[in-house]
Design an enzyme around this catalytic site. Structure first.
Site, PDB file in Angstrom:
ATOM      1  N   ARG A   1      -6.333  -9.211  -8.091  1.00 42.12           N
ATOM      2  CA  ARG A   1      -7.430 -10.408  -7.546  1.00 42.12           C
ATOM      3  C   ARG A   1      -9.417 -10.351  -8.352  1.00 42.12           C
ATOM      4  NH1 ARG A   1      -8.272  -8.902  -2.284  1.00 42.12           N
ATOM      5  NH2 ARG A   1     -10.101  -8.259  -1.713  1.00 42.12           N
TER       6      ARG A   1
ATOM      7  N   LYS B   1       1.185  -1.268   0.155  1.00 42.90           N
ATOM      8  CA  LYS B   1       0.031   0.059   0.075  1.00 42.90           C
ATOM      9  C   LYS B   1       0.949   1.009  -0.076  1.00 42.90           C
ATOM     10  CE  LYS B   1      -4.314  -1.675   1.415  1.00 42.90           C
ATOM     11  NZ  LYS B   1      -3.243  -3.415   1.731  1.00 42.90           N
TER      12      LYS B   1
ATOM     13  N   HIS C   1     -15.365  -3.812   9.725  1.00 40.36           N
ATOM     14  CA  HIS C   1     -14.569  -3.938   8.203  1.00 40.36           C
ATOM     15  C   HIS C   1     -14.780  -4.773   7.184  1.00 40.36           C
ATOM     16  CE1 HIS C   1     -12.819  -0.226   9.247  1.00 40.36           C
ATOM     17  NE2 HIS C   1     -11.896  -0.377  10.620  1.00 40.36           N
TER      18      HIS C   1
ATOM     19  N   GLU D   1      -3.716   6.601   8.444  1.00 40.24           N
ATOM     20  CA  GLU D   1      -3.755   7.977   7.607  1.00 40.24           C
ATOM     21  C   GLU D   1      -4.652   8.672   8.003  1.00 40.24           C
ATOM     22  OE1 GLU D   1      -3.727   5.612   3.991  1.00 40.24           O
ATOM     23  OE2 GLU D   1      -6.125   4.988   4.714  1.00 40.24           O
TER      24      GLU D   1
END
Lengths: 506, 172, 506, 172
Positions: free
Chosen positions: A295, A119, A238, A203
């Site tokens: 994917r 990431k 999540h 973040e």
């Protein structure tokens, strides 16, 4: 038509393995299953043309063992491998090994997987390409003070994420400075367990965001297109549970801009095959690139329902070197599609994992209802693997009709022996805020916390059903019925005594 | 006709009478009749006040009956010597004992002996099926004993934590 | 959304009743089934929210009894009736009675049904509208000489058809003058039996034609569109068995011209709701109007698969007075769809009707595979009704892939206890002429006549399966298992003696 | 292990041996092994030379076993006193007798006593299920007897027409 491949090995299990094999059937390419000890009786094993046993139940000894997968492919004469999602789907080492063995990996290049799987590196790349990013750390760090400083600059709340992550694992939201250190520790621990890599970063946490992702496909001839968006905001811990398309939050202009940026992301990564570009969309219509998943995704069927494209067939065609067909390049969104994920979890008790033997299993049928599943009656759901049992997908002319159709499908989907969140998802979709399209990622936390199930309503029907069952239904055990001591009362003579027990937390 | 008696936890005793005519079952409860038409193995179309509901029902070998009505899952247990009439069951009783929801590994204990705890508070995190699962407190009380440590493997039969329930909880 | 109707009565049975109920579910409108004595245990009865028994098994005493249908609707508070296909679907008297009772008939007006139901009157109307017609008699007649004269003028071969006809009943092809009188007699007799009306007419028989039909939908606001074509040339005894879309015979120009003429036909008849305009297409690309069917057709799902439209939902919306949505008005054909009809008939023995109790029943599943069926294990297939048991429908990116997918679906569709034409249809689709798209209405007569089934190939597998069954599978009877005397041999002690019998004609 | 013997019409006797290990059946015929894995009620995945075939098999109460392999339907009958070894069966024998395929009404007899008939010739039209079904001749021969007239109801047990078979047919 020339057969695209000699034989395809499906390096996965359960519903996605069956899904991929369906695409192989469509293309007339024989397919080979791999299975572990725990999957000796699994649906995907018997759905394939051939099947290879690759080891013990723990994933590391079977589905995650690259050499076993490669050997199974070589033994059976496979010239291509489809990885599904999860397991080795985003593992560049498998792709590298495929290249060495001259086996086609049905997916992107190892370079693209490496770039997008990290990431931190992919953020740098996408910032250069002009894609909007969430403010936060430019790189990972082991220095706690740097996390604190970045958090102060971006402003709380902030979020900590695993660099190698996905599926909510290794993620922690931090609401205030004094929670930061504990959260960092937990995220690292979970990341280590899940990915064997405890690299995390921090973040800004976008309040009231929507999770919007764009399906992208790219061939090896330079054609890169997007196949519209999916709205995946309904999540618990999540983890997505309900997805839909189109998103209520996008108008034609925003859709076009986000779609164009999704294509830009794929191009910046030299991406080929099918992938998904994830964005967060805030309340003001600003969007931020999150990551690109390299994917086929769990929720790909809703895209197929509204566009009529078979994405896995396209993956195989692209891997065989074919160009995107004209038909795929000119798509429109037709009607509305919803997916509900059926997990082995207790929707009435904090989504606790549920295991057991499936005593009864039946699926809804009918036009525009699709069930992707990897299970059958008699199978045991164990703790060995991902708890997803099946996906229900419906398609209808409008969102309201699609919701109605999904509730009907959930009620007709019957599984006894393990618990699911069927009723929970029905209650989500019946909520006025959901109906109004106000689906944000905090939906469940915000609107479903006070949810109560009134069992009283169902009590007499349950008693009636149990009474009928006592007379009519033999007791069920896996495939064997030995030792069955079902009570089969004779007329007029039985007064049984039963107790109703339920699984509600109060 | 057959007749069955059910003891509903927290409610009264319910008696049902089942009559089979042809393939149809007529069940009378509280003077109301529910019709069950077989619709495949374990499946019935139940007509209740004219409304159709697809009901699935199966019995396990240990005597538990599972019913799905409108996606609500209900378990009915046949009485065993110790359970019947005592309010026992998966979640019904034993709020003073905290079990792992499934076999797994204790990642983190969040309370210590002597702590006051409240309903829905997270007590311990158990990793199973690759997810961290917080185990919630089901009643107000105080931590009496902790039987495992971080990193231990646990099954579902041994309580991880034992509580002393607050007074108002005990009569629940 | 406001509920479009209070409740809809579905005046039909089996697969189409279930199909219509699925559309009611999508729209959230409760639905009511009607059933005869023979259908007490039928799927459509239990699929509805309510069900009304309307009489004995013979259609005239139940499904064809207009007053019983009207009464069932009134009793249950239905404000709309969907007729499905067959039975009363094209009966203007039912529509008239609905109007009198203030019940909405989900279909066209009685005037349109009357006009289009009479082939002679509709030919006159369509000739005036400029639609191309096949040369032949302008009107029916009892005068044998007139038939002879017309036949001479048009040139043999000619065809005799029932004026009230449909589904191949009352049709006779006449190849030479000396066969004419016998054929006329047979056609009249069959027409009398089937429609209680022995009016027939004669026209030129088009050699090597294709049967191409266009789906049309029209709302009550003046919007009339076509939803592309269906190719239905594969027929046995004038009964369609395999349908597909798009047709291999149409290019964009021909498709546009035929589609425009289909819309013109609907407009000329003041048509509303869903209907089908049938054409014959000859080898030179000339096409002729055959008739317009004023109902939803058996093969409607292939249109739904390539366009994403739910035609029955549209029917209900139109009947409720809604306008065609923008989405429906801008359609494209995506990929290729095929339907195979599963009839209770012996595909290895001249399509003889087959009856019996269904001992085993299971359907294929997976993306882009749809099964519309009205049956279940344990049901008895009797001679009371139309022998259609189910329809398999598949969708794939190309025709070749669709064929492959259909063969796979047919092999996964398992029904034991009654015979079907599954293997016959597989052999049709595997024939080089079919693969090449050369599908004419004489396909079966021309290419399948010499077909032979080599049972020898399957012999050992059948013996193996029977051996396993003797050990593992209990013998099956309807829902009851009383009187079961299955042989369940113990290990090492059983030498059974069996005989293989087959149903091949040679 | 269990063993079964099958007499195949027109062919030899076939012997099968079935062994069950776990849930899998191993059937040996002609020294070849076919594996059958249960795949639901009456369904098996049969692996033959590495190729998977989904096989459905069910047994009726009268002892007939029905098998579907690649959409081919095969019936295997348990022997009864008169049928076994005589070549009887639905279509296998009795080519000299013409039966209705199902109960129905005779619409039209197309031959008369004494007529020479050939294989595949239409002999009679029977209406059933709203369709006219021509009944075909299954061998060359001559019409010996006609037992019904136009308009008669017929069942499937009484021959409508009886033939005298041509010589070469009788040894078929």
């Amino acid at each position: 038509m020339k057969q695209l491949f000699n034989k395809i090995l499906v390096a996965n299990r359960s519903e996605i393995a069956v899904r991929v094999m369906n695409a192989c059937r469509t293309l007339g390419v024989p397919c080979v299953a791999v299975y572990s000890d725990a999957d000796r009786g699994s649906k995907h094993r018997f759905f394939a043309d051939e099947a290879v046993h690759i080891g013990a139940s723990p994933p590391r000894e079977s589905y995650l063992d690259i050499e076993k997968i490669i050997n199974a492919a070589k033994e059976t004469g496979c010239d291509a491998i489809h990885p599904g999602y999860g397991f080795l789907a985003e593992n560049p080492i498998l792709v590298q090994r495929c290249i060495e063995e001259k086996i086609t990996f049905i997916g992107p290049s190892p370079e693209a997987i490496r770039l997008l799987g990290n990431k931190v590196a992919s953020r740098v790349k996408m910032a250069d390409a002009g894609i909007p990013l969430i403010p936060g750390m430019k790189d990972s760090s082991v220095d706690v003070e740097l996390y604190k400083k970045t958090a102060e600059e971006a402003g709380y709340p902030v979020i900590i994420k695993a660099a190698a992550g996905g599926g909510g694992k290794g993620m922690r939201v931090v609401k205030a400075a004094d929670e930061l250190e504990d959260a960092l520790e937990a995220a690292r621990r979970e990341a280590k367990n899940a990915f064997n890599d405890d690299t995390v970063y921090l973040e800004k946490y976008i309040v009231n965001p929507r999770h919007i992702e764009f399906q992208v496909i790219a061939d090896t001839h330079g054609n890169t297109i997007h196949v519209f968006e999916r709205e995946c905001s309904i999540q618990r811990r999540h983890q997505k549970i309900i997805e839909e398309t189109p998103s209520m939050a996008l108008d034609d202009d925003l859709r076009a801009r986000m779609g164009a940026d999704a294509v830009k992301v794929a191009r910046a990564a030299d991406y080929t095959n099918a992938g998904t570009v994830e964005f967060l969309l805030d309340e003001t219509g600003k969007y931020y690139f999150l990551e690109m998943n390299t994917r086929i995704q769990v929720e790909h069927p809703i895209t197929e329902m509204v566009t009529g494209v078979d994405l896995v067939v396209e993956q195989i065609r692209i891997a065989a070197g074919l160009e995107l067909s004209e038909q795929v390049r000119n798509l429109t969104q037709r009607g509305h599609a919803i997916e509900c994920r059926i997990y082995a979890e207790d929707g009435e008790n904090n989504f606790m994992p549920s295991t057991g033997i499936i005593l009864h299993y039946s699926e809804p049928v009918g036009p525009d209802v699709r069930v992707d599943s990897g299970i059958a009656a008699g199978m045991e759901v164990t703790i060995d693997y991902d708890p997803i049992l099946a996906k229900l997908i419906v398609h209808a002319p409008t969102r309201e009709l699609a919701v109605r159709k999904m509730i009907d499908a959930l009620n007709a989907y019957k599984i006894l022996g393990v618990k699911t969140s069927k009723k929970f998802m029905i209650d989500v979709m019946s909520h006025p805020e959901f109906m109004a399209g106000r689906t944000y990622t905090d939906f469940i936390e915000k609107h479903m916390n006070d949810r109560k199930l009134n069992l009283k309503v169902y009590q007499n029907i349950a008693v009636a059903a149990a009474s009928v069952a006592a007379q009519a239904v033999p007791s069920s055990g896996a495939f064997s019925r030995e030792g069955d001591t079902a009570i089969t009362p004779s007329p007029w003579q039985t007064i049984g005594s039963w107790q109703i027990g339920d699984s509600i937390n109060e | 006709m057959s007749s069955y008696e059910f003891l509903i936890e927290g409610y009264d005793t319910v008696t049902s009478a089942v009559e089979k005519k042809g393939e149809t079952f007529f069940v009378t409860i509280d003077n109301k009749v529910v019709e069950f038409y077989p619709s495949g193995d374990n499946l019935f179309n139940a007509f209740i006040n004219g409304k159709r509901r697809l009901v699935a029902v199966a019995r396990s070998q240990n005597g538990t009956t599972y019913v799905d009505i409108d996606s609500v899952l209900i378990e009915l247990k046949e009485p065993s010597d110790d359970a019947f009439g005592s309010g026992a069951g998966d979640a019904g009783g034993e709020k003073d004992k905290v079990f792992a929801p499934m076999p797994g590994k204790i990642v983190k204990l969040l309370v210590a002996v002597g702590d006051e705890v409240t309903e829905k508070q997270q007590l311990v995190i158990v990793e199973a099926m690759k997810m961290e699962n917080p185990v919630l407190c089901r009643a107000n009380g105080k931590v009496k004993a902790i039987n495992f440590a971080d990193g231990d493997q646990v099954d579902t039969d041994s309580p991880i934590i034992e509580l002393e329930l607050a007074k108002q909880e005990q009569s629940d």
